[in-house]
Motif scaffolding. Structure first.
Motif, short mmCIF file in Angstrom:
data_model
loop_
_atom_site.label_atom_id
_atom_site.label_comp_id
_atom_site.label_asym_id
_atom_site.label_seq_id
_atom_site.Cartn_x
_atom_site.Cartn_y
_atom_site.Cartn_z
N ILE A 2 0.84 -1.20 0.00
CA ILE A 2 0.00 0.00 0.00
C ILE A 2 0.87 1.25 0.00
O ILE A 2 0.70 2.16 -0.81
CB ILE A 2 -0.95 0.01 1.22
CG1 ILE A 2 -1.91 -1.18 1.14
CG2 ILE A 2 -1.74 1.31 1.27
CD1 ILE A 2 -2.81 -1.32 2.35
N LEU A 3 1.86 1.29 0.92
CA LEU A 3 2.73 2.46 1.02
C LEU A 3 3.55 2.62 -0.26
O LEU A 3 3.74 3.75 -0.75
CB LEU A 3 3.65 2.35 2.23
CG LEU A 3 2.97 2.22 3.61
CD1 LEU A 3 4.01 2.43 4.71
CD2 LEU A 3 1.84 3.21 3.76
N VAL A 275 -10.84 5.81 -1.78
CA VAL A 275 -10.07 6.63 -2.73
C VAL A 275 -9.48 5.71 -3.80
O VAL A 275 -9.28 4.51 -3.56
CB VAL A 275 -8.94 7.43 -2.04
CG1 VAL A 275 -9.51 8.49 -1.13
CG2 VAL A 275 -8.01 6.50 -1.26
N PHE A 276 -9.21 6.25 -4.96
CA PHE A 276 -8.71 5.43 -6.06
C PHE A 276 -7.80 6.28 -6.93
O PHE A 276 -7.96 7.49 -7.05
CB PHE A 276 -9.87 4.85 -6.88
CG PHE A 276 -11.07 5.75 -6.97
CD1 PHE A 276 -11.13 6.74 -7.93
CD2 PHE A 276 -12.11 5.63 -6.06
CE1 PHE A 276 -12.22 7.59 -8.00
CE2 PHE A 276 -13.20 6.48 -6.12
CZ PHE A 276 -13.25 7.46 -7.10
N ILE A 344 -7.48 0.80 -5.57
CA ILE A 344 -8.63 1.25 -4.78
C ILE A 344 -8.36 0.93 -3.32
O ILE A 344 -8.04 -0.21 -2.97
CB ILE A 344 -9.93 0.57 -5.24
CG1 ILE A 344 -10.18 0.86 -6.73
CG2 ILE A 344 -11.11 1.05 -4.42
CD1 ILE A 344 -11.37 0.17 -7.30
N LEU A 345 -8.48 1.95 -2.47
CA LEU A 345 -8.15 1.82 -1.04
C LEU A 345 -9.36 2.26 -0.22
O LEU A 345 -9.91 3.33 -0.43
CB LEU A 345 -6.94 2.69 -0.71
CG LEU A 345 -6.50 2.77 0.76
CD1 LEU A 345 -6.05 1.40 1.26
CD2 LEU A 345 -5.39 3.79 0.93
N GLY A 346 -9.77 1.40 0.72
CA GLY A 346 -10.87 1.72 1.62
C GLY A 346 -10.34 1.93 3.03
O GLY A 346 -9.68 1.06 3.59
N PHE A 358 -10.01 -2.47 2.72
CA PHE A 358 -9.61 -3.28 1.56
C PHE A 358 -8.60 -2.48 0.74
O PHE A 358 -8.53 -1.25 0.81
CB PHE A 358 -10.81 -3.66 0.69
CG PHE A 358 -11.72 -2.53 0.33
CD1 PHE A 358 -11.41 -1.66 -0.70
CD2 PHE A 358 -12.89 -2.32 1.04
CE1 PHE A 358 -12.24 -0.62 -1.03
CE2 PHE A 358 -13.74 -1.27 0.72
CZ PHE A 358 -13.41 -0.42 -0.32
N PHE A 359 -7.79 -3.20 0.00
CA PHE A 359 -6.85 -2.61 -0.95
C PHE A 359 -6.82 -3.52 -2.16
O PHE A 359 -6.44 -4.69 -2.06
CB PHE A 359 -5.46 -2.47 -0.33
CG PHE A 359 -4.44 -1.89 -1.27
CD1 PHE A 359 -4.60 -0.61 -1.77
CD2 PHE A 359 -3.34 -2.63 -1.67
CE1 PHE A 359 -3.67 -0.05 -2.64
CE2 PHE A 359 -2.40 -2.08 -2.53
CZ PHE A 359 -2.57 -0.79 -3.02
N ILE A 360 -7.25 -2.99 -3.30
CA ILE A 360 -7.41 -3.81 -4.50
C ILE A 360 -6.58 -3.21 -5.63
O ILE A 360 -6.63 -2.01 -5.88
CB ILE A 360 -8.89 -3.89 -4.92
CG1 ILE A 360 -9.70 -4.58 -3.79
CG2 ILE A 360 -9.06 -4.64 -6.23
CD1 ILE A 360 -11.18 -4.52 -3.98
#
Length: 589
Positions: A2-3, A275-276, A344-346, A358-360
């Motif tokens: 993610i980072l 956010v995306f 896409i990050l929730g 979630f992270f997709i």
């Protein structure tokens, strides 16, 4: 991962000449006022900086790039050139005068340290102001009295030299700030988990702001401030438990705050802020994704509440039309680079921290294809012309909430699970189907949205009912549950025709739940009642013919009216009822 993805996106934006993303050592924050000062440091006036919000009504702080804001908790630590009234003016309404005095002294000490050797009029005027300011009489200053009430809410304040520009934008002063930042000591060098390189490690990471439900001062993704969270040998060392370089910490928080401050490119799903972004500086991809995730933007024609890229808007509208008309999915991928990586990050609030819902990761083409499939699965004949052909996820989830409930928000766990299923192309969660069936049993109402959800769920989760999972009525299907649903709709119509519209309640209000779950206990009664209704109605013979034709589709040797239907079969029953009722309505019109 993610980072790393966020740092990479920061670097993409930082290299784009059209981007205004802050560089290392700076941050973007809301500023409400500027103090207009003379060369001698006299306060000449207060300049309001608030601007109209997106709704055009409420005034909000203006977003400005200022020297990096410090992360604060209960301690006293001053920011450079941009602070609240406790630090800049030495006055507030917190009821702690000694602490307020210490805040002003911290502000004074920091600025004297950085600016003492800076040769420019702005630096000298600011130091004159700080060193001459009388905090004991600050609240009674004639230039402040009209603004103090709002200033005391924690408003950020900057400085402006009379006849000149903002002091925090002066290049000579900013050079002194950058030298101060580069020479600051106390950072430990370790291997960064993001880049793998040895670098100065950030002990504290900047706060993330803009997540719905999180603390207004911001919250952290990476944070260790309790023994229970620390690694062995890392007691009271905060960020050293998971070493991230100062650069990476700045980059990922800066770009994330930048996205969260942009209401045009974030979505809310229950308690989750979504956010995306794509690995591209072009706004096209975010505009496209925003409109594609939320078709409600098109409910008022072409008027979106946000300014959108015209090419993206035209492409999304074309795709929606193709879905509504049943075009092949491969025809959708045309006007964009489908191989660009998309993320896409929730984020959800969790006290002073943030939870990753979630992270997709996917290609942009894969993202579009999966959401297009979701809309295809939902495609259902409408009851009324003013209903939307395609509806948003938020509208879908509203169907799981009781209209009588005080809390209108859908379950955050269900919301996250549904969005994950959409974005990965996996089966919808059973909780979605169960919740909709519960609402149908409670409300005795099947609208366009509930029918669409049932169809979509069964399409992805079961291979047994594809012949009846159609957009409109399938008169050729002899699926037992579907035929019984159709039969119930015709029996209800026969009752309505016999009453000339004078009924306060139909057989649906009394028998629908039982007919759906235990048809053998209800349909014999309904069929006997129908003969009375048919004989009484002026055009009863037409309904009698429809009932006979539907009954002929039931195999008499295969238990035509079973004692029980499974939950999935009950969903098929509901679809049969909905399709048949729509068909009757259209024929009457």
């Amino acid at each position: 991962m993610i980072l790393q993805s966020l740092v990479k996106y920061y670097e993409i934006l930082a290299e784009d000449e059209n981007s205004d993303i802050p560089r290392l050592g700076y941050s973007r924050t809301g500023v409400s006022y500027a103090l207009n000062i003379s060369k001698d440091g006299e306060l000449l006036g207060v300049i309001p900086l608030k601007v109209p919000g997106e709704n055009g009504k409420k005034m909000v702080p203006q977003r400005m790039i200022v020297p990096e804001q410090e992360k604060k908790s209960v301690g006293i630590k001053s920011n450079f050139l941009c602070e609240n009234s406790s630090y800049i003016l030495g006055t507030d309404n917190n009821g702690k005068p000694e602490r307020t005095r210490n805040c002003f002294e911290a502000f004074k000490e920091l600025h004297n340290k950085i600016l003492k050797n800076v040769e420019c009029a702005e630096a000298k005027s600011l130091l004159n102001f700080i060193n001459k300011w009388d905090i004991d009489n600050a609240a009674s200053h004639v230039e402040l009295k009209d603004y103090l009430e709002d200033i005391y809410t924690g408003a950020n304040i900057v400085f402006r030299l009379d006849g000149g520009g903002y002091i925090h934008q002066n290049k000579t002063i900013l050079k002194a700030w950058e030298e101060y930042k580069n020479n600051s000591e106390g950072s430990k060098r370790m291997q960064c988990l993001d880049s793998g390189e040895y670098a100065n490690v950030a002990r504290l990471h900047p706060n993330i702001k803009g997540v719905r439900g999180a603390q207004s001062v911001g919250a952290a993704i990476v944070s260790f401030n309790d023994r229970a969270y620390e690694s062995y040998g890392r007691e009271k060392e905060q960020g050293l438990n998971s070493p991230v370089s100062e650069y990476a910490a700045f980059a990922y928080t800066t770009v994330l705050n930048n996205m969260l401050s942009d209401n045009a490119h974030k979505q809310y799903l229950g308690d989750t802020t979504v956010v995306f972004w794509a690995e591209s500086p072009k706004r096209y991809y975010q505009d496209f994704a925003s409109m594609f995730i939320d078709p409600d933007e098109f409910k008022d024609g072409d008027n979106s509440k946000f300014e959108r890229d015209k090419g993206a808007a035209a492409e999304v509208k074309l795709i929606f039309e193709k879905i509504s008309n049943g075009a092949a999915r491969g025809d959708y991928l045309s006007g964009f680079d489908k191989n660009v990586k998309f993320y896409i990050l929730g984020l959800a609030p969790n006290a002073a921290r943030l939870s990753i819902r979630f992270f997709i990761m996917d290609s942009f083409g894969g993202f579009i294809e999966k959401i297009a499939r979701h809309y295809e699965d939902l495609c259902m004949e409408k009851q009324f012309q003013d209903e939307q052909d395609l509806f948003s996820l938020w509208r879908l989830l509203n169907e799981t909430v009781s209209p009588k409930s005080n809390d209108k928000a859908a379950s955050p766990i269900l919301s996250g699970a549904v969005l994950r299923a959409i974005l990965t192309g996996s089966p919808y969660p059973a909780a979605l189907f169960n919740s909709v069936m519960v609402r149908i049993r409670a409300e005795h109402s099947i609208n366009h949205y509930k029918a669409a959800i049932i169809k979509a769920y069964l399409l992805r989760n079961s291979n047994k009912y594809k012949e009846v999972l159609t957009v409109s009525l399938n008169e050729q299907s002899n699926n037992r549950a579907y035929v019984l649903g159709r039969l119930f709709a015709v029996l209800e119509k026969a009752q309505q025709d016999a009453s000339d519209g004078q009924l306060k309640a139909t057989i649906k209000d009394r028998y629908f739940t039982s007919a759906c779950a235990t048809p053998a206990s209800v349909f014999p009664i309904l069929l006997r009642l129908s003969q009375h209704h048919i004989s009484k109605a002026e055009y009863g013979k037409a309904n009698d013919i429809k009932v006979s034709r539907i009954l002929d589709m039931l195999d008499i040797e295969q238990n035509p009216i079973p004692a029980h239907l499974s939950l999935e079969q009950q969903g098929v029953f509901v679809l049969g009822y909905y399709h048949q009722k729509n068909a009757l309505y259209k024929k009457n019109n």
